[in-house]
Design a protein around this motif. Structure first.
Motif, PDB file in Angstrom:
ATOM      1  N   MET A   1      29.956  28.950  30.687  1.00  0.00           N
ATOM      2  CA  MET A   1      31.203  28.985  31.435  1.00  0.00           C
ATOM      3  C   MET A   1      30.869  29.256  32.896  1.00  0.00           C
ATOM      4  SD  MET A   1      33.472  31.097  28.671  1.00  0.00           S
ATOM      5  CE  MET A   1      32.097  32.020  27.973  1.00  0.00           C
ATOM      6  N   GLN A   2      31.484  28.513  33.748  1.00  0.00           N
ATOM      7  CA  GLN A   2      31.224  28.642  35.168  1.00  0.00           C
ATOM      8  C   GLN A   2      32.516  28.992  35.898  1.00  0.00           C
ATOM      9  OE1 GLN A   2      28.467  26.067  36.674  1.00  0.00           O
ATOM     10  NE2 GLN A   2      29.027  26.297  38.810  1.00  0.00           N
ATOM     11  N   ALA A   3      32.411  29.909  36.844  1.00  0.00           N
ATOM     12  CA  ALA A   3      33.574  30.301  37.631  1.00  0.00           C
ATOM     13  C   ALA A   3      33.989  29.168  38.560  1.00  0.00           C
ATOM     14  CB  ALA A   3      33.269  31.556  38.434  1.00  0.00           C
ATOM     15  N   VAL A   4      35.299  28.935  38.633  1.00  0.00           N
ATOM     16  CA  VAL A   4      35.836  27.945  39.553  1.00  0.00           C
ATOM     17  C   VAL A   4      36.547  28.627  40.730  1.00  0.00           C
ATOM     18  CG1 VAL A   4      36.060  26.163  37.782  1.00  0.00           C
ATOM     19  CG2 VAL A   4      38.008  27.682  38.256  1.00  0.00           C
ATOM     20  N   MET A   5      36.572  29.956  40.708  1.00  0.00           N
ATOM     21  CA  MET A   5      37.153  30.748  41.792  1.00  0.00           C
ATOM     22  C   MET A   5      36.187  31.862  42.149  1.00  0.00           C
ATOM     23  SD  MET A   5      41.131  31.136  40.508  1.00  0.00           S
ATOM     24  CE  MET A   5      41.723  31.901  42.008  1.00  0.00           C
ATOM     25  N   SER A   6      36.124  32.221  43.418  1.00  0.00           N
ATOM     26  CA  SER A   6      35.302  33.346  43.860  1.00  0.00           C
ATOM     27  C   SER A   6      36.112  34.633  43.756  1.00  0.00           C
ATOM     28  CB  SER A   6      34.864  33.143  45.309  1.00  0.00           C
ATOM     29  OG  SER A   6      35.987  33.260  46.175  1.00  0.00           O
ATOM     30  N   ALA A   7      35.440  35.761  43.886  1.00  0.00           N
ATOM     31  CA  ALA A   7      36.134  37.051  43.869  1.00  0.00           C
ATOM     32  C   ALA A   7      37.163  37.119  44.998  1.00  0.00           C
ATOM     33  CB  ALA A   7      35.129  38.195  43.976  1.00  0.00           C
ATOM     34  N   GLU A   8      36.807  36.613  46.169  1.00  0.00           N
ATOM     35  CA  GLU A   8      37.724  36.626  47.310  1.00  0.00           C
ATOM     36  C   GLU A   8      38.955  35.761  47.045  1.00  0.00           C
ATOM     37  OE1 GLU A   8      34.380  35.872  47.568  1.00  0.00           O
ATOM     38  OE2 GLU A   8      33.800  37.875  48.262  1.00  0.00           O
ATOM     39  N   GLU A   9      38.747  34.585  46.467  1.00  0.00           N
ATOM     40  CA  GLU A   9      39.868  33.713  46.128  1.00  0.00           C
ATOM     41  C   GLU A   9      40.765  34.364  45.080  1.00  0.00           C
ATOM     42  OE1 GLU A   9      38.045  29.244  46.778  1.00  0.00           O
ATOM     43  OE2 GLU A   9      37.418  30.382  44.995  1.00  0.00           O
ATOM     44  N   MET A  10      40.158  35.025  44.108  1.00  0.00           N
ATOM     45  CA  MET A  10      40.930  35.682  43.052  1.00  0.00           C
ATOM     46  C   MET A  10      41.753  36.839  43.617  1.00  0.00           C
ATOM     47  SD  MET A  10      41.719  35.451  39.849  1.00  0.00           S
ATOM     48  CE  MET A  10      40.395  34.526  39.087  1.00  0.00           C
ATOM     49  N   ASN A  11      41.160  37.637  44.504  1.00  0.00           N
ATOM     50  CA  ASN A  11      41.911  38.739  45.117  1.00  0.00           C
ATOM     51  C   ASN A  11      43.117  38.206  45.892  1.00  0.00           C
ATOM     52  OD1 ASN A  11      40.487  41.081  44.249  1.00  0.00           O
ATOM     53  ND2 ASN A  11      38.853  40.588  45.688  1.00  0.00           N
ATOM     54  N   ALA A  12      42.933  37.123  46.631  1.00  0.00           N
ATOM     55  CA  ALA A  12      44.042  36.522  47.381  1.00  0.00           C
ATOM     56  C   ALA A  12      45.112  35.990  46.426  1.00  0.00           C
ATOM     57  CB  ALA A  12      43.516  35.409  48.284  1.00  0.00           C
ATOM     58  N   PHE A  13      44.682  35.354  45.326  1.00  0.00           N
ATOM     59  CA  PHE A  13      45.612  34.830  44.324  1.00  0.00           C
ATOM     60  C   PHE A  13      46.440  35.963  43.713  1.00  0.00           C
ATOM     61  CE2 PHE A  13      46.453  33.858  39.816  1.00  0.00           C
ATOM     62  CZ  PHE A  13      47.278  32.756  39.963  1.00  0.00           C
ATOM     63  N   LEU A  14      45.787  37.058  43.321  1.00  0.00           N
ATOM     64  CA  LEU A  14      46.509  38.187  42.721  1.00  0.00           C
ATOM     65  C   LEU A  14      47.528  38.762  43.700  1.00  0.00           C
ATOM     66  CD1 LEU A  14      43.624  40.044  40.843  1.00  0.00           C
ATOM     67  CD2 LEU A  14      45.432  38.641  39.834  1.00  0.00           C
ATOM     68  N   ASP A  15      47.142  38.922  44.958  1.00  0.00           N
ATOM     69  CA  ASP A  15      48.071  39.453  45.959  1.00  0.00           C
ATOM     70  C   ASP A  15      49.259  38.525  46.153  1.00  0.00           C
ATOM     71  OD1 ASP A  15      46.504  41.693  46.339  1.00  0.00           O
ATOM     72  OD2 ASP A  15      45.628  41.005  48.242  1.00  0.00           O
TER      73      ASP A  15
END
Length: 140
Positions: A1-15
């Motif tokens: 399984m490979q990530a399609v989002m970075s941690a930074e992108e995920m934090n922005a998405f959650l916010d």
């Protein structure tokens, strides 16, 4: 399984998707299998006696499994919890953030399964463990 989002992108998405808890959760690492998240603990998360409440620990486990799933499938806000098993194992250390370490065990077309260990920041022994199953919305 490979990530399609970075941690930074995920934090922005959650916010963006969950403005009511903006800044409460921080994705510190994700790679498609493993996710590390921090939950900033404040007075609102404590129960009488000063320990972190069970619902707070459930919330962290739930968000960690959500993030672990979305890391691989992308921005699917309507991915939802379908099952949870949660064991509280020891009292969290008062005044410390909680850290969730989630492992994505299975990613299928319709479901994902994650295992989550929750720790008090700086401690080696988990305070809780959870298994979470998420339903993935069908592709249109």
């Amino acid at each position: 399984m490979q990530a399609v989002m970075s941690a930074e992108e995920m934090n922005a998405f959650l916010d963006d998707v969950f403005p009511q808890v903006k800044g409460a959760f921080v994705v510190e690492h994700l790679d498609g299998v493993n996710t590390v998240m921090r939950m900033r603990i404040s007075e609102q998360h404590l129960r009488p006696g000063g320990t972190v409440s069970g619902p707070t620990m459930f919330t962290l486990a739930d968000v960690a499994a959500y993030v672990a799933t979305l890391a691989c499938i992308g921005r699917e806000a309507l991915t939802v919890t379908t099952n949870c098993s949660l064991d509280f194992m020891r009292k969290p250390v008062s005044g410390r953030d909680l850290i969730a370490k989630a492992t994505l065990l299975k990613l299928g077309r319709n479901l994902s399964v994650s295992h989550i260990l929750i720790y008090s920041e700086g401690e080696d022994m988990p305070v809780a463990r959870a298994n979470m199953t998420y339903a993935i919305p069908p592709k249109s």
